[in-house]
Each structure stands twice: as structure tokens, then as C-alpha cells.
Scaffold this motif. Structure first.
Motif, PDB file in Angstrom:
ATOM      1  N   GLY A  34       0.809  -1.200   0.000  1.00 50.18           N
ATOM      2  CA  GLY A  34       0.000   0.000   0.000  1.00 50.18           C
ATOM      3  C   GLY A  34       0.853   1.265   0.000  1.00 50.18           C
ATOM      4  N   PRO A  35       0.212   2.424   0.122  1.00 50.82           N
ATOM      5  CA  PRO A  35       0.923   3.702   0.107  1.00 50.82           C
ATOM      6  C   PRO A  35       1.393   4.105   1.500  1.00 50.82           C
ATOM      7  N   SER A  36       2.266   5.108   1.556  1.00 46.69           N
ATOM      8  CA  SER A  36       2.761   5.601   2.839  1.00 46.69           C
ATOM      9  C   SER A  36       1.641   6.150   3.712  1.00 46.69           C
ATOM     10  N   ALA A  69       2.690  -0.149  -3.903  1.00 51.41           N
ATOM     11  CA  ALA A  69       4.106  -0.142  -3.518  1.00 51.41           C
ATOM     12  C   ALA A  69       4.598   1.190  -2.977  1.00 51.41           C
ATOM     13  N   GLY A  70       3.710   2.178  -2.833  1.00 49.30           N
ATOM     14  CA  GLY A  70       4.154   3.521  -2.477  1.00 49.30           C
ATOM     15  C   GLY A  70       4.893   3.618  -1.163  1.00 49.30           C
ATOM     16  N   VAL A  74       9.559   4.014   2.625  1.00 55.43           N
ATOM     17  CA  VAL A  74       9.343   4.374   4.033  1.00 55.43           C
ATOM     18  C   VAL A  74       9.532   3.143   4.922  1.00 55.43           C
ATOM     19  N   LEU A  75       9.032   1.985   4.488  1.00 52.81           N
ATOM     20  CA  LEU A  75       9.176   0.761   5.278  1.00 52.81           C
ATOM     21  C   LEU A  75      10.644   0.348   5.395  1.00 52.81           C
ATOM     22  N   VAL A  76      11.387   0.476   4.308  1.00 52.94           N
ATOM     23  CA  VAL A  76      12.814   0.115   4.360  1.00 52.94           C
ATOM     24  C   VAL A  76      13.576   1.094   5.251  1.00 52.94           C
ATOM     25  N   ARG A  77      13.201   2.346   5.235  1.00 49.09           N
ATOM     26  CA  ARG A  77      13.861   3.325   6.109  1.00 49.09           C
ATOM     27  C   ARG A  77      13.663   2.962   7.586  1.00 49.09           C
ATOM     28  N   GLU A  78      12.465   2.484   7.929  1.00 52.55           N
ATOM     29  CA  GLU A  78      12.186   2.072   9.300  1.00 52.55           C
ATOM     30  C   GLU A  78      12.767   0.702   9.620  1.00 52.55           C
ATOM     31  N   HIS A  79      12.898  -0.127   8.600  1.00 51.65           N
ATOM     32  CA  HIS A  79      13.341  -1.523   8.774  1.00 51.65           C
ATOM     33  C   HIS A  79      14.383  -1.821   7.689  1.00 51.65           C
ATOM     34  N   PRO A  80      15.646  -1.406   7.914  1.00 47.02           N
ATOM     35  CA  PRO A  80      16.670  -1.507   6.867  1.00 47.02           C
ATOM     36  C   PRO A  80      16.976  -2.928   6.415  1.00 47.02           C
ATOM     37  N   GLY A  81      16.542  -3.929   7.164  1.00 50.61           N
ATOM     38  CA  GLY A  81      16.788  -5.303   6.737  1.00 50.61           C
ATOM     39  C   GLY A  81      15.762  -5.841   5.760  1.00 50.61           C
ATOM     40  N   TRP A 116      -1.549   9.534  -1.054  1.00 50.83           N
ATOM     41  CA  TRP A 116      -0.427   8.594  -1.123  1.00 50.83           C
ATOM     42  C   TRP A 116       0.672   8.862  -0.112  1.00 50.83           C
ATOM     43  N   GLY A 117       0.834  10.080   0.360  1.00 51.39           N
ATOM     44  CA  GLY A 117       1.894  10.361   1.310  1.00 51.39           C
ATOM     45  C   GLY A 117       3.270  10.374   0.661  1.00 51.39           C
ATOM     46  N   GLU A 118       4.288  10.168   1.484  1.00 58.43           N
ATOM     47  CA  GLU A 118       5.674  10.273   1.022  1.00 58.43           C
ATOM     48  C   GLU A 118       6.040   9.116   0.098  1.00 58.43           C
ATOM     49  N   LEU A 119       6.797   9.446  -0.944  1.00 58.24           N
ATOM     50  CA  LEU A 119       7.351   8.427  -1.844  1.00 58.24           C
ATOM     51  C   LEU A 119       8.867   8.447  -1.666  1.00 58.24           C
ATOM     52  N   ALA A 120       9.360   7.614  -0.762  1.00 53.75           N
ATOM     53  CA  ALA A 120      10.786   7.588  -0.432  1.00 53.75           C
ATOM     54  C   ALA A 120      11.515   6.559  -1.287  1.00 53.75           C
ATOM     55  N   PRO A 121      12.787   6.818  -1.609  1.00 61.72           N
ATOM     56  CA  PRO A 121      13.547   5.845  -2.407  1.00 61.72           C
ATOM     57  C   PRO A 121      13.872   4.592  -1.609  1.00 61.72           C
TER      58      PRO A 121
END
Length: 284
Positions: A34-36, A69-70, A74-81, A116-121
Motif C-alpha cells: 500500500g501507500p505511505s 508499492a508507495g 518508508v518501510l525500508v527506512r524504518e526496517h533496513p533489513g 499517497w503520502g511520502e514516496l521515499a527511495p
């Protein structure tokens, strides 16, 4: 046991966007996120199932549209693994999402941030290209809705379809093809439907929304409606008349059902994609 979607409660509404939690040969995974703007709903749904975000090892993406996938960056930034699996065509747009964001902002205008919120790389190191096998699941290209779409098929008989099997807000019977611009490919979508039929899954996990178990009936309905919509717009139907036609069957049910479908796949977007395809076909 059949999968159940995590209802992300997008914009506070039920049965608009779902994500699926599944077990793989390398631990827990999510199918689409889902989106951010719906991350809190995703985390709430995980906790209801006894998980935190950091328990999830993999994110399997059907395609990179923001409703699917938006939130990946953001999810990877919070959970780098977190490892993000995506098609080779979609991957560069996750790593550098500026073109994707610019295109979406043109489409949604002032509504972009609210919807959609933030679209982070997503860092390149977290990207995994989805091949024929992903974490014990079969994976195959599924063009039609988008050129970079893939479908994952689990050994338990579940096909995780994203938008490749259309929109059907369970328990409704109506199956509609989301056809937004710019990549609608009806011929490719027919190939995808045939491949799903060939693989003969027991159930279709839909992001919009829920699990369909009458697979053959569902796919036949999707094929028929796709052809009908392409024909309508190809004959010159206006946007206003197309939307009226698209809503006709839904209006036999009730207003709530109509609103659910329109939130999941806005009819003006479907018209825009069909019109673009029709114009391109005419120019060829």
C-alpha cells in the motif's frame, strides 16, 4: 489455510487496499504494502496477527503503482533489513522515484499528498529482482494493467495477483479491470489471464479486495469486461457516458458498493487509460 488480506483502511475506508502476510522459505513476507498514507493501518494489521514490521523479512511487490508499492521506501527506512522483490522494469523507479512521483502528481494534482503520502527511495542494496522463483513461490510476468507487473503463485494454490486479476470487492460478484494510463495493454492482459488459467490456482489474492475462490468464473468475467470496455471507448464513448455505463451494474446493488469500487479503481482513471490506448491504436 486460505490467506486473509490486511485491510489498510486507506483514507479511513474499509475494503479499498489490502496487503497479504505469507510465510516463505526465508521467513515472513508481505505481498504489496500500500501507500505511505496507510502505513499505520499496515502496522496495526500486522500487530493483530502477532507481528511487528521488523519481523517481516521480505516485501513482494506486484508492481510499482502507489496504491501497491508507495510505502516501500518508508518501510525500508524504518526496517533496513527488509528485502524488496520487484520486476527488473519496476526496480529503477523504486531506487529513484522522482519520475514516478512527477507522473503521479500530474495525474492527482493537489490530492497526491493526502492520497499517497511520502514516496521515499528504496536503497539499491535492498532491491531483489523477481525471477521465475522467489522465496519458494513461482513468479511470472503479468502485463496488461502495467508492463512491469508480476504474479506470485504459492504452492498452497494461492496466486497473489495485485491488479492482474482485476478488482472485485469481496463478497461482490462483479469483476472490473482497472485500466489507468499509461500502460494499458489488452493483448498482454489476455496472455496474463491465459497464464493464470493454465496454472490453475485454487484462489486469487486481490489487493482490491479479498480472496476469490471461483477462479475460472472470475477470470472469464475479467476477460469479458476488459473486451467490452475496450470496445466501448474504441467506438468513441465519452468519459461521462463511460462512467455511467461502468456504474450501471453497481447501482443495482447499493451506494456503498458503488463507492467501494470507485475508491479502489476510480472510473475516470480507467477511462483515461482506455482512451489513450484507443487513440494510440487508431494512430497505428
Amino acid at each position: 489455510m486460505a490467506p486473509e488480506p490486511i485491510d489498510l483502511r486507506h483514507q479511513g475506508a474499509a475494503r479499498v487496499i489490502g496487503s497479504y502476510l505469507l510465510d516463505t522459505e526465508d521467513g515472513p513476507a508481505l505481498f504489496d504494502c500500500g501507500p505511505s498514507s496507510a502505513v499505520d493501518g499496515l502496522k496495526d494489521g500486522l500487530r493483530e496477527r502477532g507481528f511487528e514490521l521488523t519481523d517481516i523479512r521480505h516485501l513482494l511487490l506486484s508492481h510499482i503503482h502507489l496504491d501497491h508499492a508507495g510505502a516501500a521506501g518508508v518501510l525500508v527506512r524504518e526496517h533496513p533489513g527488509l528485502q524488496v522483490h520487484v520486476s527488473d522494469v519496476g526496480a529503477p523507479h523504486l531506487v529513484e522515484p522522482s519520475r514516478l512521483e512527477a507522473s503521479a502528481r500530474r495525474l492527482y494534482g493537489d490530492l497526491f499528498d493526502t492520497l499517497w503520502g511520502e514516496l521515499a527511495p528504496v536503497p539499491q542494496a535492498n532491491i531483489r529482482i523477481a525471477g521465475n522463483r522467489v522465496l519458494g513461490l513461482d513468479c511470472f510476468p503479468a502485463p496488461g494493467h502495467a508492463s512491469h507487473h508480476v504474479v506470485y503463485v504459492d504452492s498452497d494454490g494461492t496466486a497473489y495477483c495485485g491488479d492482474a486479476a482485476g478488482v472485485r470487492i469481496q463478497p461482490q460478484r462483479l469483476v472490473l479491470p482497472p485500466t489507468p494510463p499509461p500502460e494499458l495493454d489488452p493483448e498482454g492482459w489476455h496472455r496474463t489471464i491465459r497464464e493464470l488459467e493454465r496454472r490453475d490456482p485454487q484462489r486469487l489474492a486481490l489487493v482490491h479486495f479479498g480472496v476469490a475462490t471461483d477462479v475460472r468464473v472470475h477470470l472469464a468475467a475479467l476477460r469479458s469486461r476488459l473486451d467490452y470496455w475496450v470496445e466501448l471507448v474504441g467506438k468513441g464513448l465519452s468519459e461521462e457516458d463511460f462512467i455511467a455505463e461502468a456504474k450501471h451494474e453497481l447501482q443495482k446493488e447499493d451506494r456503498e458498493v458503488l463507492d467501494e469500487y470507485d475508491r479502489a479503481m476510480p472510473f475516470w482513471q480507467s477511462y483515461a487509460g482506455l482512451k489513450r490506448y484507443s487513440d494510440k491504436s487508431a494512430s497505428r
